[in-house]
Scaffold this active site. Structure first.
Site: not given
Length: 346
Positions: A261, A309, A321
């Site tokens: 990520c 994240h 993402h």
């Protein structure tokens, strides 16, 4: 009569013993089944897999931070080794110069100055020689001082290099521990998923906490081409992320073929000429905070406690993402995960 009675009793005893043994075996078997862990339901598997993936992602970001530290220590160590080599060469030059003075003195010999004056045919010749010797002596003293200074410089650089080497070894050991922890969590998640049918597994992964099925719907309606971003760099970052859609998630990867990520957001903004830190929690400090209501394409959107994240806002209520192992870079609704903060890189 007595013999028949005794025989009958022995037969009944054997039969009763057999019944007891069979009963015990049956009870053991039934007891074993009664105490066996029940097969987890798909909903339980999903919850546990989501938790394991989230814990793994947290550890991945820790791994990325340690790796950044290790890479920095390794670069510094290489620079220090080069510097030590240059300073050692200058030390050797100073030693060679000092050696030349020592050799010249050995060849010329030394004598008491008054004797030299007494034996000199002309006092003027002696005085000229004495002045020359004094200059040579000054040069020799300077050479000695230079050797000492070079020695100290080389030792200082070597000591710093030893410190960086120790730091690098410690970081590498920490990387190994983080890698083992990540692989253990992902292996446990795979083992849980293997208890499901293919249809159940697809349903669990499609309904994960990273915008699975919703992400597929978002991708079908996602904008393509240039976006209305705050500036050209933000537009370039979004364009890079759009081009990465479909690339596999690989933890620790920063592109161009695979990403995790924070690797995706770092690569996207790197393509726009902006250098972001490597981890989610350091990227969160790499710009100005923007409220959820003011998101613009290119903004970094952070999720979960601990900022474990991150995605890049693509406009239209969607992010791009790299979600988790086994998935690919994709679109997801901005609210598909627990929103924490958003940052606009400088």
């Amino acid at each position: 009569m007595n013999a028949r009675v005794a025989s009958h009793r022995r037969t009944r005893a054997r039969t009763a013993g057999a019944i007891v043994l069979v009963g015990a075996a049956t009870a053991t078997a039934l007891g074993g089944f009664a105490h066996a862990d029940p097969q987890p339901t798909p909903a339980e598997v999903r919850a546990r897999v989501d938790r394991l993936h989230h814990e793994a992602e947290q550890t991945v970001e820790e791994y990325n931070g340690v790796k950044e530290k290790a890479d920095r220590a390794e670069r510094t160590l290489d620079d220090l080794r080069d510097e030590a080599a240059r300073k050692t060469a200058r030390l050797n030059d100073a030693r060679n110069a000092l050696g030349s003075f020592a050799t010249a003195q050995y060849r010329n010999g030394t004598a008491d100055p008054t004797v030299q004056l007494a034996l000199s045919a002309e006092p003027e010749d002696y005085l000229r020689q004495a002045a020359l010797l004094e200059r040579v002596g000054n040069r020799q003293a300077t050479a000695l001082e230079g050797v000492g200074r070079r020695l100290r410089e080389v030792e200082q650089v070597r000591a710093e290099a030893r410190d960086r080497l120790a730091e690098l070894k410690e970081a590498r050991a920490e990387l190994k521990r983080h890698k083992s922890a990540i692989e253990d969590k992902l292996s446990e998640a795979r083992a849980l998923l293997d208890t499901l049918t293919a249809e159940q597994r697809d349903a669990v992964l499609g309904a994960d906490g990273h915008g699975g099925a919703a992400g597929d719907r978002a991708a079908r309606g996602a904008p393509r081409g240039p976006v209305q971003a705050p500036n050209a760099r933000a537009a370039r970052a979004v364009s890079y992320a759009q081009g990465a859609v479909g690339s596999p998630y690989v933890w620790g990867a920063v592109g161009p073929a695979a990403f995790d990520c924070s690797g995706l957001t770092q690569a996207a903004w790197g393509a726009a000429g902006v250098s972001l830190p490597r981890t989610t929690y350091t990227q969160a400090g790499a710009g100005s905070t923007v409220p959820r209501s003011a998101l613009a394409p290119g903004d970094l959107v952070f999720y979960y406690s601990g900022l474990s994240h991150v995605g890049i806002y693509a406009g239209g209520g969607q992010i791009i993402h790299a979600p988790r192992p086994g998935a690919t870079v994709r679109y997801a609704p901005v609210d598909s995960m627990p929103f924490v903060t958003a940052v606009r890189p400088a």
